[in-house]
Design a protein around this motif. Sequence first.
Motif, PDB file in Angstrom:
ATOM      1  N   PRO A 162       0.821  -1.213   0.000  1.00 38.26           N
ATOM      2  CA  PRO A 162       0.000   0.000   0.000  1.00 38.26           C
ATOM      3  C   PRO A 162       0.852   1.259   0.000  1.00 38.26           C
ATOM      4  CG  PRO A 162      -0.826  -1.573   1.605  1.00 38.26           C
ATOM      5  CD  PRO A 162       0.510  -2.086   1.144  1.00 38.26           C
ATOM      6  N   ALA A 164       1.475   4.894   1.102  1.00 36.22           N
ATOM      7  CA  ALA A 164       1.073   5.820   2.150  1.00 36.22           C
ATOM      8  C   ALA A 164       0.878   7.215   1.585  1.00 36.22           C
ATOM      9  CB  ALA A 164       2.124   5.849   3.264  1.00 36.22           C
ATOM     10  N   ARG A 269      -6.150   4.030  -3.993  1.00 34.98           N
ATOM     11  CA  ARG A 269      -6.297   4.651  -2.678  1.00 34.98           C
ATOM     12  C   ARG A 269      -6.569   6.140  -2.901  1.00 34.98           C
ATOM     13  NH1 ARG A 269      -4.010   1.461   1.436  1.00 34.98           N
ATOM     14  NH2 ARG A 269      -3.379   3.265   2.701  1.00 34.98           N
ATOM     15  N   GLN A 274      -8.565   9.360   1.633  1.00 30.79           N
ATOM     16  CA  GLN A 274      -7.598   9.269   2.725  1.00 30.79           C
ATOM     17  C   GLN A 274      -7.600  10.530   3.579  1.00 30.79           C
ATOM     18  OE1 GLN A 274      -3.711   7.278   1.837  1.00 30.79           O
ATOM     19  NE2 GLN A 274      -4.414   7.391  -0.277  1.00 30.79           N
ATOM     20  N   ARG A 278      -8.648  10.887   7.564  1.00 27.86           N
ATOM     21  CA  ARG A 278      -7.666  11.465   8.489  1.00 27.86           C
ATOM     22  C   ARG A 278      -8.240  12.676   9.212  1.00 27.86           C
ATOM     23  NH1 ARG A 278      -1.691  11.818   5.598  1.00 27.86           N
ATOM     24  NH2 ARG A 278      -1.084   9.645   5.909  1.00 27.86           N
ATOM     25  N   LEU A 294      -9.334   0.008   1.858  1.00 33.30           N
ATOM     26  CA  LEU A 294      -8.781   1.234   2.422  1.00 33.30           C
ATOM     27  C   LEU A 294      -9.636   1.750   3.569  1.00 33.30           C
ATOM     28  CD1 LEU A 294      -6.793   3.725   2.200  1.00 33.30           C
ATOM     29  CD2 LEU A 294      -8.533   4.737   0.705  1.00 33.30           C
ATOM     30  N   ARG A 334      -9.540   4.444  11.608  1.00 31.00           N
ATOM     31  CA  ARG A 334      -9.093   3.694  10.429  1.00 31.00           C
ATOM     32  C   ARG A 334      -7.809   4.280   9.869  1.00 31.00           C
ATOM     33  NH1 ARG A 334     -10.095  -1.376   8.314  1.00 31.00           N
ATOM     34  NH2 ARG A 334      -9.539  -1.390   6.103  1.00 31.00           N
ATOM     35  N   ALA A 335      -7.723   5.610   9.813  1.00 29.71           N
ATOM     36  CA  ALA A 335      -6.530   6.262   9.270  1.00 29.71           C
ATOM     37  C   ALA A 335      -5.295   5.949  10.103  1.00 29.71           C
ATOM     38  CB  ALA A 335      -6.758   7.770   9.190  1.00 29.71           C
ATOM     39  N   SER A 337      -4.608   3.220  11.377  1.00 28.07           N
ATOM     40  CA  SER A 337      -4.175   1.850  11.085  1.00 28.07           C
ATOM     41  C   SER A 337      -3.407   1.738   9.764  1.00 28.07           C
ATOM     42  CB  SER A 337      -5.392   0.914  11.036  1.00 28.07           C
ATOM     43  OG  SER A 337      -6.150   1.111   9.842  1.00 28.07           O
ATOM     44  N   TRP A 338      -3.426   2.779   8.956  1.00 21.74           N
ATOM     45  CA  TRP A 338      -2.764   2.721   7.657  1.00 21.74           C
ATOM     46  C   TRP A 338      -1.245   2.775   7.802  1.00 21.74           C
ATOM     47  CZ3 TRP A 338      -6.173   7.231   5.513  1.00 21.74           C
ATOM     48  CH2 TRP A 338      -7.458   6.744   5.231  1.00 21.74           C
ATOM     49  N   THR A 344       6.221   2.501   4.976  1.00 24.03           N
ATOM     50  CA  THR A 344       6.247   2.243   3.538  1.00 24.03           C
ATOM     51  C   THR A 344       7.678   2.209   3.022  1.00 24.03           C
ATOM     52  OG1 THR A 344       4.078   3.278   3.216  1.00 24.03           O
ATOM     53  CG2 THR A 344       5.495   3.096   1.285  1.00 24.03           C
TER      54      THR A 344
END
Length: 359
Positions: A162, A164, A269, A274, A278, A294, A334-335, A337-338, A344
């Motif tokens: 993924p 970032a 994504r 995103q 966030r 996502l 959720r954000a 957890s990315w 990356t």
Amino acid sequence: MAGRAPQLHVVQLLGGGSAGTGAHVRSLAAGLDARGVRVTVCASQYAERRYDFAGTGARFIPLPVRAQADAVRTLRAICCDADLVHAHGMRAGLVAALALRRRAVPLVVTWHARPGDQGVRERLRRLTERWVARAASVVLGATSDLVDRARRRGARDARLSPVALPAQRTGRSGEGEPHKVRAELGVVDRPLLIAEQGHDLLLAAARGWRGLDPQPLLVMAGEGPQRGAWQRRIEREGLPVRLLERAQDVRRLLPVADVALAAPRWEARPQLAQEALRGGVPLVATAVGGVPELVGDAAVLIPYGNPGALASAVRTLLENPDHRAALTLAGRARARSWPTEDTTVAQVLSVYDELSGAR
């Protein structure tokens, strides 16, 4: 760096791609340089002006964008002392594969997007994908379906990686004085919706919001050759929609938006999605590409091509403040957890170490 061959030289190749791809290459260049890797970025002069790759500590070398043969010759010369080449996107992957023929230089190719070609172009694209997949030492897919696609095309090693979203380096117009921003848009007492992609779907859905009281205003990016047609449709149908010049102008309104809409036909994504999660902005998005994995359950997902479902989802959110509040909390969680930029870069560097150590 202890335990690492001094000055590992990695060439990052950008052949075009979306804004997210360019930002990802910049993020990698900065992170790798900070870890002691010598980085050369090959891209167009336009990309350099936009992303300032040289500002990361990398060496920038302009790459011809129109003449593929010239691009191949340029890259072949650049790669004389390269330990590894990392191409981003299909065009870059093809140029790299041709430049590295009969050379023992590992090639990593990141697949960022799925093509929407049809007919002859689709068949040519399949051939290109097959060539690039088989030429690459490792294919990194931004989404699970891209990894599966690379494997179907014959990739010997395809992995999920993924991309970032880099941290914003500039302030947003919605920060600091939200009431002033909303007043300038004329949405002090009405909901503000923002969107970037899927204009036809969004405009069709906007017909369903004309009867709401208060009537929401949809602000979306209006750049490109279709701007005139979109504007005429807005005026002809009396749609509560305003077009801005650029996508980044829309994203700057996120801090004052009530709902964000990400309605692409396909996207790995989406940047707006995103940034919305966030920032804790409730999101309605099309369930395409990498969007479901996502956002998880932190957004309202609808099928692509269904304006009724989009209009209904927005109406339900606007009428239910508790649901919006729940999505705000879920989105921020959720954000978190990315993968971050650091993780990356670390993942990509582990692939480089694996390949350079096997040479």
